[in-house]
Scaffold this active site. Sequence first.
Site, PDB file in Angstrom:
ATOM      1  CG  HIS A  61      -1.621   1.328   1.411  1.00 27.71           C
ATOM      2  ND1 HIS A  61      -2.483   1.916   0.503  1.00 27.71           N
ATOM      3  CD2 HIS A  61      -1.497   2.211   2.440  1.00 27.71           C
ATOM      4  CE1 HIS A  61      -2.873   3.095   0.968  1.00 27.71           C
ATOM      5  NE2 HIS A  61      -2.282   3.298   2.144  1.00 27.71           N
ATOM      6  CG  HIS A  86       1.278   7.131   4.249  1.00 29.88           C
ATOM      7  ND1 HIS A  86       1.679   6.255   3.263  1.00 29.88           N
ATOM      8  CD2 HIS A  86      -0.030   6.841   4.499  1.00 29.88           C
ATOM      9  CE1 HIS A  86       0.662   5.483   2.927  1.00 29.88           C
ATOM     10  NE2 HIS A  86      -0.388   5.816   3.665  1.00 29.88           N
ATOM     11  CD  GLU A  90      -3.612   5.557  10.776  1.00 29.10           C
ATOM     12  OE1 GLU A  90      -4.824   5.291  10.842  1.00 29.10           O
ATOM     13  OE2 GLU A  90      -3.069   5.968   9.747  1.00 29.10           O
ATOM     14  CG  ASP A  91      -1.179   1.367  10.188  1.00 27.83           C
ATOM     15  OD1 ASP A  91      -2.146   1.893  10.755  1.00 27.83           O
ATOM     16  OD2 ASP A  91      -1.095   1.249   8.950  1.00 27.83           O
ATOM     17  CG  ASP A 274     -21.124  17.699 -23.154  1.00 31.51           C
ATOM     18  OD1 ASP A 274     -22.151  17.102 -22.803  1.00 31.51           O
ATOM     19  OD2 ASP A 274     -20.595  18.606 -22.499  1.00 31.51           O
TER      20      ASP A 274
END
Length: 329
Positions: A61, A86, A90-91, A274
């Site tokens: 991920h 990132h 958190e994990d 369109d």
Amino acid sequence: MAIKDIDLEKKALAKEYKELLKISYQTLSSDDKKLIRKAFNFAVDAHEHQRRISGEAYIFHPIAVAKIVAYEIGLDAISIAAALIHDVVEDNSNYSIKNIKKVFGKNIAKIVDGLTKISNLDKETGTSQQAENYRKMLLTLNEDVRVIIIKIADRLHNMQTLSSMPLEKQIKKASETLYIYAPLAHRIGLYNIKTELEDLGLKYTDPETYNDISKKLIENKKDQDDYIKKFNKAVSKSLNKEKLKYLIKGRSKSIYSIRNKMIKQDVSFEEIYDKFAVRIIYKSNAENEKFLAWKIYSIVTDHFTPNPIRLRDWISAPKSTGYEALHIT
């Protein structure tokens, strides 16, 4: 996992890493590559025993998010490294922003801290809370826009892999995406990502409409391709006479935008005139770009009759995001 499966996973991981470097190879310095390698190794260690709901190793991920940041958005090595790590704080409770700052420095730590805080906002529910979250994320733009951009890339990959989530979470994530992340992507000028987020959001919030329009677009593809060829042949000859450097691209309008037009205009799919667009992208210096835009407009309208009511002039008055173009129907 069987040893064979582990070996296959390691090979896939190595391939993903090579692809990540290949994407921005020409713009990366040796120091950039070292930074990305350090972030990659750090993320692999932090997510070693973690798996996504689909069963895939979690590390795929953040690599996917980093690839979006590098390829689709074109951000720098600091952003790519931040994207790779990132989710670490958190994990994994063994890691903190203090650890990140010590290993990667203040800039990356600040980006990861911002991303961690936004992830905590995402866990809150309710329409009024979503509105408040949107406001808080807009305020983050003033601190470091890279935080929001990486978060949008994160959400894009989560939406691309949403099928493995339970139905209730699919609808929640898709609704959030339409309400918060697609408008944010538009505001920043990430138009292709905004379009994909909207289509994926519709796919899970209104699958019947999504599938119906998608099917009809596939059925109409031959007519679309034939028209684009006809347009290309007619216009290219005149553009070449003017010795212009240009590229003509054709594409279907997004499923989400077609659905919105059907609702706003109270018409069926067949009544939308369109459903696809043709773009002429030209090369010019700053002094001549407006003149050439109107020159190309004149050439196109020599071959095809325009609807003057549908003219949109973002050359004379560019959008707030800096977008400049002439739109004609």
